[in-house]
Every structure is written in structure tokens, then in C-alpha cells.
Design a protein around this motif. Structure first.
Motif, PDB file in Angstrom:
ATOM      1  N   SER A  47     -10.230  -1.228  -2.466  1.00  0.00           N
ATOM      2  CA  SER A  47      -9.713  -0.756  -3.909  1.00  0.00           C
ATOM      3  C   SER A  47      -9.738   0.663  -3.844  1.00  0.00           C
ATOM      4  O   SER A  47      -8.883   1.165  -4.539  1.00  0.00           O
ATOM      5  CB  SER A  47     -10.639  -1.542  -4.811  1.00  0.00           C
ATOM      6  OG  SER A  47     -11.977  -0.872  -4.813  1.00  0.00           O
ATOM      7  N   ARG A  48     -10.701   1.180  -3.002  1.00  0.00           N
ATOM      8  CA  ARG A  48     -10.655   2.897  -2.996  1.00  0.00           C
ATOM      9  C   ARG A  48      -9.331   3.498  -2.495  1.00  0.00           C
ATOM     10  O   ARG A  48      -9.125   4.393  -2.987  1.00  0.00           O
ATOM     11  CB  ARG A  48     -11.738   3.241  -2.181  1.00  0.00           C
ATOM     12  CG  ARG A  48     -13.162   3.062  -2.919  1.00  0.00           C
ATOM     13  CD  ARG A  48     -14.306   3.621  -2.102  1.00  0.00           C
ATOM     14  NE  ARG A  48     -15.582   3.435  -2.775  1.00  0.00           N
ATOM     15  CZ  ARG A  48     -16.661   3.145  -2.391  1.00  0.00           C
ATOM     16  NH1 ARG A  48     -17.056   3.169  -0.985  1.00  0.00           N
ATOM     17  NH2 ARG A  48     -17.916   3.391  -2.974  1.00  0.00           N
ATOM     18  N   ASP A  51      -7.095   3.947  -5.558  1.00  0.00           N
ATOM     19  CA  ASP A  51      -7.841   4.382  -6.732  1.00  0.00           C
ATOM     20  C   ASP A  51      -7.514   6.154  -6.543  1.00  0.00           C
ATOM     21  O   ASP A  51      -8.138   6.968  -5.656  1.00  0.00           O
ATOM     22  CB  ASP A  51      -9.098   4.479  -6.694  1.00  0.00           C
ATOM     23  CG  ASP A  51      -9.793   4.863  -8.136  1.00  0.00           C
ATOM     24  OD1 ASP A  51      -9.300   5.897  -8.647  1.00  0.00           O
ATOM     25  OD2 ASP A  51     -11.063   4.537  -8.366  1.00  0.00           O
ATOM     26  N   GLU A  54     -10.494   8.673  -6.085  1.00  0.00           N
ATOM     27  CA  GLU A  54     -11.230   8.574  -4.792  1.00  0.00           C
ATOM     28  C   GLU A  54     -10.600   9.296  -3.730  1.00  0.00           C
ATOM     29  O   GLU A  54      -9.466   9.451  -3.769  1.00  0.00           O
ATOM     30  CB  GLU A  54     -11.263   7.072  -4.258  1.00  0.00           C
ATOM     31  CG  GLU A  54     -12.092   5.918  -5.058  1.00  0.00           C
ATOM     32  CD  GLU A  54     -13.473   6.094  -4.653  1.00  0.00           C
ATOM     33  OE1 GLU A  54     -13.802   6.716  -3.797  1.00  0.00           O
ATOM     34  OE2 GLU A  54     -14.260   5.443  -5.569  1.00  0.00           O
TER      35      GLU A  54
END
Length: 153
Positions: A47-48, A51, A54
Motif C-alpha cells: 500500500s505504501r 500512497d 509515503e
């Protein structure tokens, strides 16, 4: 393989092909079976990449529609530089892709991303027994002479 090799940012649609490479990378460093990463870590790592807040990024090597390598890198602040440093955290190629220029192409792509971000330095670490990879690393970078110390808390 390098003629048909394409290095590109990871896409959400790559998950099915990225996961075996990620698992292979972790297995290489002894994180499999009873010592495998918690699936929540893998899910958060994935998921990072998507994002925007991030500092973690991912590139993949693709050949003939198949992912054959990955690299994950991040930018961080430093007390010795105004611009962020780039840490190449993970680099892995499939067994079939080894020795065919994939690792070097991924590293060069991280260098390019670092240049675009204004980063003055890309660095990474590897295990002292990873002699095959170190043959490549010695060609594309210099050994810093620093040793890594850690304490799990």
C-alpha cells in the motif's frame, strides 16, 4: 534479455506477479516459513507504494509481459545533506533473469530517480555472503567501508 527489458514504476495490476518476487527476496534473506514476514507487513509495504505521502517507491523489470525483477527504494533526510538521500532497500531478480543485466538496469533506474529527486547519494547494503550480487555492486558503486549494527527492540 536486456533488449526486451523494460524498467517501469510498479502498477496496482502487478500484485500477482510482484508477490512471488517479493516472497523470493524475503526467502533469500531467511524470511520464509516459520520466519516469514507477517502478511500485514507485506500488505502495508504494497500500500505504501501507492500512497503519495509515503517516501517509498517501487520499480519493476518486465520482459515479454512478465515481471523478472523488483527494486524498492526510499528517500530520507540526513544530517549531512540538505537534499534527501536515496536508500535502495530491496533488489531482487528471478532466478531465470540473473546474470542478464536486470539487476544493473534496476540500479541504474534508481540512480535516475534519485537524480530527478535531487538526491546526492544512493546507497544500499547486502549480506556479506551475497558474493554474486557484490560482483555487480562493485562495478556500479563503491564500498563505503561502513558496517551495519542493529538491535531489534
Amino acid at each position: 534479455m536486456t533488449d526486451a527489458l523494460r524498467i517501469r514504476p510498479l502498477a496496482r495490476s502487478d500484485h500477482e506477479q510482484w508477490l512471488p518476487l517479493w516472497d523470493g527476496y524475503n526467502a533469500f534473506y531467511g524470511r520464509s516459513g516459520a520466519t516469514a514476514l507477517d502478511p500485514a507487513i507485506t500488505a502495508m509495504t504494497w500500500s505504501r507504494f501507492f500512497d503519495a505521502y509515503e517516501p517509498v517507491h517501487a520499480l519493476v523489470a518486465e520482459s515479454e509481459g512478465r515481471l523478472v525483477g523488483l527494486t524498492h527504494y526510499l528517500f530520507h533526510r540526513s544530517t549531512t545533506s540538505i537534499a534527501p538521500n536515496c536508500y535502495l532497500q530491496d533488489l531482487f531478480t528471478s532466478e531465470a533473469a540473473r546474470g542478464k543485466g536486470v539487476g544493473g538496469a534496476l540500479i541504474e533506474s534508481v540512480y535516475e530517480a534519485a537524480r530527478e529527486a535531487g538526491s546526492p547519494r544512493v546507497y544500499w547494503q547486502t549480506h556479506e555472503t551475497n558474493e554474486t550480487a557484490m560482483k555487480l555492486y562493485d562495478k556500479v558503486a563503491e564500498r563505503s567501508g561502513f558496517l551495519v549494527y542493529r538491535k531489534l527492540i
